[in-house]
Write an enzyme that holds these catalytic residues in place. Structure first.
Site, PDB file in Angstrom:
ATOM      1  N   LYS A 127     -37.632   7.567  38.433  1.00 58.48           N
ATOM      2  CA  LYS A 127     -36.380   8.321  38.586  1.00 58.48           C
ATOM      3  C   LYS A 127     -35.744   7.931  39.920  1.00 58.48           C
ATOM      4  O   LYS A 127     -35.795   8.679  40.903  1.00 58.48           O
ATOM      5  CB  LYS A 127     -36.659   9.830  38.488  1.00 58.48           C
ATOM      6  CG  LYS A 127     -35.402  10.662  38.268  1.00 58.48           C
ATOM      7  CD  LYS A 127     -35.747  12.047  37.785  1.00 58.48           C
ATOM      8  CE  LYS A 127     -34.581  12.999  37.771  1.00 58.48           C
ATOM      9  NZ  LYS A 127     -33.535  12.697  36.794  1.00 58.48           N
ATOM     10  N   TYR A 167     -35.453  10.831  43.056  1.00 64.48           N
ATOM     11  CA  TYR A 167     -34.940  12.198  43.103  1.00 64.48           C
ATOM     12  C   TYR A 167     -35.484  13.034  41.955  1.00 64.48           C
ATOM     13  O   TYR A 167     -36.084  12.495  41.015  1.00 64.48           O
ATOM     14  CB  TYR A 167     -33.402  12.194  43.092  1.00 64.48           C
ATOM     15  CG  TYR A 167     -32.793  11.886  41.728  1.00 64.48           C
ATOM     16  CD1 TYR A 167     -32.835  10.602  41.194  1.00 64.48           C
ATOM     17  CD2 TYR A 167     -32.198  12.886  40.971  1.00 64.48           C
ATOM     18  CE1 TYR A 167     -32.289  10.333  39.950  1.00 64.48           C
ATOM     19  CE2 TYR A 167     -31.642  12.629  39.724  1.00 64.48           C
ATOM     20  CZ  TYR A 167     -31.698  11.348  39.219  1.00 64.48           C
ATOM     21  OH  TYR A 167     -31.168  11.076  37.992  1.00 64.48           O
TER      22      TYR A 167
HETATM   23  C1  LIG Z   1     -31.835   8.590  32.347  1.00 67.37           C
HETATM   24  C2  LIG Z   1     -32.323   9.979  32.129  1.00 67.37           C
HETATM   25  N1  LIG Z   1     -33.027  10.249  31.017  1.00 67.37           N
HETATM   26  C3  LIG Z   1     -33.482  11.490  30.754  1.00 67.37           C
HETATM   27  C4  LIG Z   1     -33.224  12.540  31.619  1.00 67.37           C
HETATM   28  C5  LIG Z   1     -33.733  13.912  31.302  1.00 67.37           C
HETATM   29  O1  LIG Z   1     -34.790  14.245  32.172  1.00 67.37           O
HETATM   30  P1  LIG Z   1     -35.153  15.751  32.502  1.00 67.37           P
HETATM   31  O2  LIG Z   1     -35.444  16.418  31.201  1.00 67.37           O
HETATM   32  O3  LIG Z   1     -36.364  15.670  33.353  1.00 67.37           O
HETATM   33  O4  LIG Z   1     -33.988  16.349  33.189  1.00 67.37           O
HETATM   34  C6  LIG Z   1     -32.507  12.295  32.805  1.00 67.37           C
HETATM   35  C7  LIG Z   1     -32.243  13.388  33.749  1.00 67.37           C
HETATM   36  O5  LIG Z   1     -31.625  13.220  34.770  1.00 67.37           O
HETATM   37  C8  LIG Z   1     -32.056  10.982  33.063  1.00 67.37           C
HETATM   38  O6  LIG Z   1     -31.348  10.698  34.176  1.00 67.37           O
END
Ligand SMILES: Cc1ncc(COP(=O)(O)O)c(C=O)c1O
Length: 295
Positions: free
Chosen positions: A148, A33
């Protein structure tokens, strides 16, 4: 207003939007996602998010449901139909529907869901003013945190622990006592020399698009970033602590477990970063993180 979601080729009423009971995302969390922020009607860092989506899909060998260009058209249409000015787009791709079997279906037909929600910036702004508390918990996740995936149970457990402790986020630490990241955020500290320290991108963390955008912004400002793991102890005694995510941008952390950070107020380096972020998302440039996700 009638909200609309895009599900496998169709724009449907949000309340009636559904996926199949044998969708592999539902049964195996076999899907990935993205969450893309929308500010003043514009997607922020859509290219970075699409690059990370392509990487997640390729690492799991899930076929892309459509070209990036087509997906971007659908995303903008979903934003338009839902009249989202400020909020986010949620996009999920799974390996599709197949009779339940752990091994991949031979001819997968990836399932795509996209919806958009408005979100007020009030909570983010109030967190930016006061700072937030975090707790530290053991990292219980699998070995490919760089992908992700929708498999977020350990992240949910960590966030729930934070909520029950009256904190905003849980920073997770590995077996060596080094911080990996937050349950849905990347973790940063500022050392006594004013350098920004964050864990390097690897299989151990999700490479946040906000993390990458911040790196680009900070490079422009001439601040020094050191990508190295840091320990729970270093976190607790850091000069400043903050976290990054698409929904929160940069958020100051003023308490870690029972330890107050600095004077308990957002620090000057973090405030400078937050100001840069605000002017970035309200300006014309929206793709500062593009090209930074490594293959
Ligand atoms: C485990 C994890 N780390 C870091 C992030 C931060 O990512 P982003 O800056 O792309 O939102 C997310 C965002 O959902 C996350 O789920």
């Amino acid at each position: 207003m009638n909200r609309i979601a895009y599900v496998n080729g169709q724009y449907t009423a949000h309340h009636a939007a559904a996926v199949h009971v044998e969708d592999r995302g539902y049964q195996f969390s076999d899907g990935v996602y993205e969450v893309i922020p929308v500010v003043a009607g514009k997607q922020i860092d859509s290219v970075g998010h699409m690059e990370r989506l392509a990487r997640s899909l390729s690492e799991l060998r899930i076929p892309a449901p459509m070209s990036e260009r087509a997906m971007n058209l659908v995303i903008n249409e979903v934003i338009r139909r839902n009249r989202v000015r400020n909020g986010y787009v949620y996009l999920q791709v799974t390996r599709g529907v197949a009779p339940r079997d752990h091994a991949f279906p031979t001819d997968p037909d990836s399932a795509l869901v996209i919806y958009a929600r408005p979100k007020s910036s009030a909570a983010r702004k109030s967190n930016a003013e006061t700072g937030v508390a975090v707790i530290t918990v053991p990292d219980q996740r699998w070995a490919r945190r760089d992908i992700k995936t929708v498999s977020l149970l350990p992240n949910c457990l960590a966030k729930q622990a934070a909520k029950e402790a009256g904190a905003y986020e849980a920073f997770m630490y590995d077996r060596e006592g080094m911080i990996t990241e937050g349950s849905s955020t990347n973790a940063w500290i500022v050392d006594q020399e004013g350098r920004l320290i964050t864990r390097p991108a690897s299989n151990d963390i999700l490479n946040g698009v906000t993390r990458l955008a911040l790196m680009a912004l900070v490079e422009e400002a001439g601040l020094e970033i050191v990508e190295r793991p840091f320990s729970v102890e270093e976190l607790r005694s850091a000069r400043e602590v903050f976290l990054t995510s698409s929904s929160g941008m940069a958020t100051p952390v003023v308490k870690v477990d029972d330890r107050v950070i600095g004077n308990g107020r957002p620090g000057s380096v973090t405030c400078g970063i937050m100001e840069r972020f605000e002017s970035y998302v309200s300006g014309d440039e929206t793709e500062i993180a593009a090209g930074r996700i490594s293959a």
